[in-house]
Write an enzyme that holds these catalytic residues in place. Structure first.
Site, PDB file in Angstrom:
ATOM      1  N   ASP A  51      14.904   0.509   6.631  1.00 12.26           N
ATOM      2  CA  ASP A  51      14.302  -0.052   5.805  1.00 12.26           C
ATOM      3  C   ASP A  51      14.949  -0.762   4.992  1.00 12.26           C
ATOM      4  O   ASP A  51      14.478  -1.954   4.455  1.00 12.26           O
ATOM      5  CB  ASP A  51      13.499   0.765   5.006  1.00 12.26           C
ATOM      6  CG  ASP A  51      12.544   1.801   5.844  1.00 12.26           C
ATOM      7  OD1 ASP A  51      12.715   1.746   7.254  1.00 12.26           O
ATOM      8  OD2 ASP A  51      11.891   3.025   5.349  1.00 12.26           O
ATOM      9  N   SER A 104      11.431   1.701  -1.463  1.00 15.24           N
ATOM     10  CA  SER A 104      12.607   0.989  -1.207  1.00 15.24           C
ATOM     11  C   SER A 104      12.407  -0.408  -1.662  1.00 15.24           C
ATOM     12  O   SER A 104      13.494  -0.901  -1.869  1.00 15.24           O
ATOM     13  CB  SER A 104      13.250   1.373   0.073  1.00 15.24           C
ATOM     14  OG  SER A 104      12.442   1.096   0.913  1.00 15.24           O
ATOM     15  N   PRO A 108       0.928  -1.119   0.123  1.00 15.03           N
ATOM     16  CA  PRO A 108       0.084  -0.199  -0.008  1.00 15.03           C
ATOM     17  C   PRO A 108       0.845   1.357   0.030  1.00 15.03           C
ATOM     18  O   PRO A 108       1.810   1.245   0.699  1.00 15.03           O
ATOM     19  CB  PRO A 108      -0.775  -0.061   1.228  1.00 15.03           C
ATOM     20  CG  PRO A 108      -0.859  -1.320   1.703  1.00 15.03           C
ATOM     21  CD  PRO A 108       0.502  -2.162   1.365  1.00 15.03           C
ATOM     22  N   ARG A 109       0.477   2.131  -0.716  1.00 22.40           N
ATOM     23  CA  ARG A 109       1.304   3.295  -0.898  1.00 22.40           C
ATOM     24  C   ARG A 109       1.119   4.435   0.283  1.00 22.40           C
ATOM     25  O   ARG A 109      -0.126   4.290   1.175  1.00 22.40           O
ATOM     26  CB  ARG A 109       0.643   4.236  -1.991  1.00 22.40           C
ATOM     27  CG  ARG A 109       0.999   3.699  -3.212  1.00 22.40           C
ATOM     28  CD  ARG A 109       0.594   4.810  -4.451  1.00 22.40           C
ATOM     29  NE  ARG A 109       1.016   6.060  -4.105  1.00 22.40           N
ATOM     30  CZ  ARG A 109       1.953   6.406  -4.688  1.00 22.40           C
ATOM     31  NH1 ARG A 109       2.820   6.102  -5.337  1.00 22.40           N
ATOM     32  NH2 ARG A 109       2.421   7.902  -4.214  1.00 22.40           N
ATOM     33  N   GLY A 153       7.277   1.011   0.586  1.00 20.37           N
ATOM     34  CA  GLY A 153       7.239   0.333  -0.657  1.00 20.37           C
ATOM     35  C   GLY A 153       8.160   0.957  -1.662  1.00 20.37           C
ATOM     36  O   GLY A 153       8.476   0.065  -2.744  1.00 20.37           O
TER      37      GLY A 153
END
Ligand SMILES: *[C@@H]1O[C@H](CO)[C@@H](O)[C@H](O)[C@H]1NC(C)=O
Ligand SMILES: *[C@@H]1O[C@H](CO)[C@@H](O)[C@H](O)[C@H]1NC(C)=O
Length: 352
Positions: free
Chosen positions: A165, A121, A112-113, A119
């Site tokens: 991340d 990376s 999901p944005r 999302g």
């Protein structure tokens, strides 16, 4: 030879955002949410737009506006371009020869944005993995260095972020990370320790299907940190300490302690950043989870929440109920396994 790689959404379990401030973090990769990048040899070099995320043709002006409001201006093409550039310059700088050959890159994602699940990376990470295989240089770019390349690609695009991340995505599984300045100065990267994913208790991911208020107000934390603000500095130290304590709690499967640390992590973030920067909807997700006694915090900088039910299954059922009533999606998290090869896993211990 065609190659395809997945990189997973990441959940920052403890320590964020201290990773950007010389701190520590515990993060893991989520199995069901991934970006996938495919590279196939081709006559020309082509970076393929995604049929949905990079759409530039619309049936109407309203459709164009709807698309921008839901998905923003940027698809993934720029991310692929940037990692190609960073990969190329890294190889050149380090005397790593690359064969002269062309390829076509394409991608897909179901992360999901704007949900604080990393999302963007993930797309960069999966693309880097494809490039490593296509040029056969996996053994020339150490695992520990790869998160830096991913971050550099994103910096090219003006994305402000830390390494956490990218480490979770390069390694997969569950990782304890130490970004202390002394390691960063000496090694050029942090110290990353993969942990057994079976140490994790059941955890839940909570997010809003249509994030409206995801906290876009710019916060002054970064500036205050540079200015030597004592409250920010001591809070970041405490957040880093929570990651250290939390990794010990995990090793002992002390989930009461883990729950306490998760709550405290969020409370400190809230004090540092303020409610306007966090966003009302994001705060509501945390509070709804806490209303049934679950521990909860952001997975990243807002958009999604990770929750732990220290009292077990009955509490988890309650958690699902209150989240659904509030209109949030709630899912039991499956942790993605490590994505490294056996050789790469074996090489890790050699460098510490
Ligand atoms: C790569 O593609 C370009 C055309 O886009 C072509 O001129 C070049 O010769 C190709 N390189 C190789 C090694 O095939
Ligand atoms: C869990 O950690 C807390 C706080 O450190 C401690 O007081 C408690 O005794 C621990 N519980 C177990 C079962 O070890």
């Amino acid at each position: 030879m065609e190659v395809e790689h997945k990189a997973y959404a990441r959940v920052g379990l403890l320590g964020n955002p201290s990773d950007v401030y010389g701190g520590r973090a515990v993060s893991f990769a989520v199995a069901g949410l991934w970006a996938t990048v495919r590279l196939r040899p081709s006559d020309e070099l082509l970076v393929q737009p995604h049929p949905r995320h990079d759409l530039v043709a619309f049936p109407s002006l309203t459709a164009l506006v709807d698309r921008l409001e839901g998905g923003g201006y940027y698809g993934g093409v720029r991310l692929l371009l940037a990692i190609c550039k960073v990969f190329h310059s890294h190889c050149r700088r380090n005397g790593i020869a690359l064969d002269d050959k062309n390829f076509t890159l394409s991608y897909d994602t179901n992360i999901p944005r704007q949900a604080g699940l990393s999302g963007s990376s993930a797309i960069v990470c999966a693309a880097l993995s494809c490039l490593l295989d296509f040029y056969n240089v996996r053994d020339k770019i150490r695992v520990e260095v790869r998160p830096n390349l991913i971050l550099d690609a994103e910096k090219e695009l003006g994305i402000v972020a830390g390494l956490q991340d990218r480490v979770a995505q390069v390694y997969g599984g569950l990782v304890y990370m130490d970004f202390s300045q002394e390691h960063m100065d000496k090694l050029g990267h942090g110290i990353y320790t993969p942990l057994d994913v079976n140490l994790l208790p059941p955890l839940y991911l909570i997010y809003a299907e249509n994030p409206s208020d995801s906290g876009k107000v710019h916060s002054s934390v970064r500036q205050r940190w540079f200015d030597g603000d004592q409250f920010i500095i001591s809070s970041m130290k405490e957040v880093a300490q929570q990651a250290y304590d939390g990794h010990n709690a995990l090793l002992q499967k002390n989930y009461t302690d883990l729950a306490r640390l998760m709550n405290r992590n969020f409370d400190l973030r809230r004090q540092m950043f303020g409610d306007d920067a966090l966003g009302a909807l994001n705060i509501k997700m945390v509070e709804v989870a806490r209303s049934v006694g679950a521990a909860s915090k952001f997975t990243g900088s807002g958009g999604a929440v990770v929750a732990l039910c220290p009292d077990g299954d009955a509490q988890a059922e309650l958690l699902k109920k209150v989240c659904q009533e509030a209109g949030f999606v709630v899912e039991l998290i499956q942790v993605a396994p490590s994505v490294l090869t056996e050789e790469e896993l074996a090489s890790l211990s050699d460098h510490h």
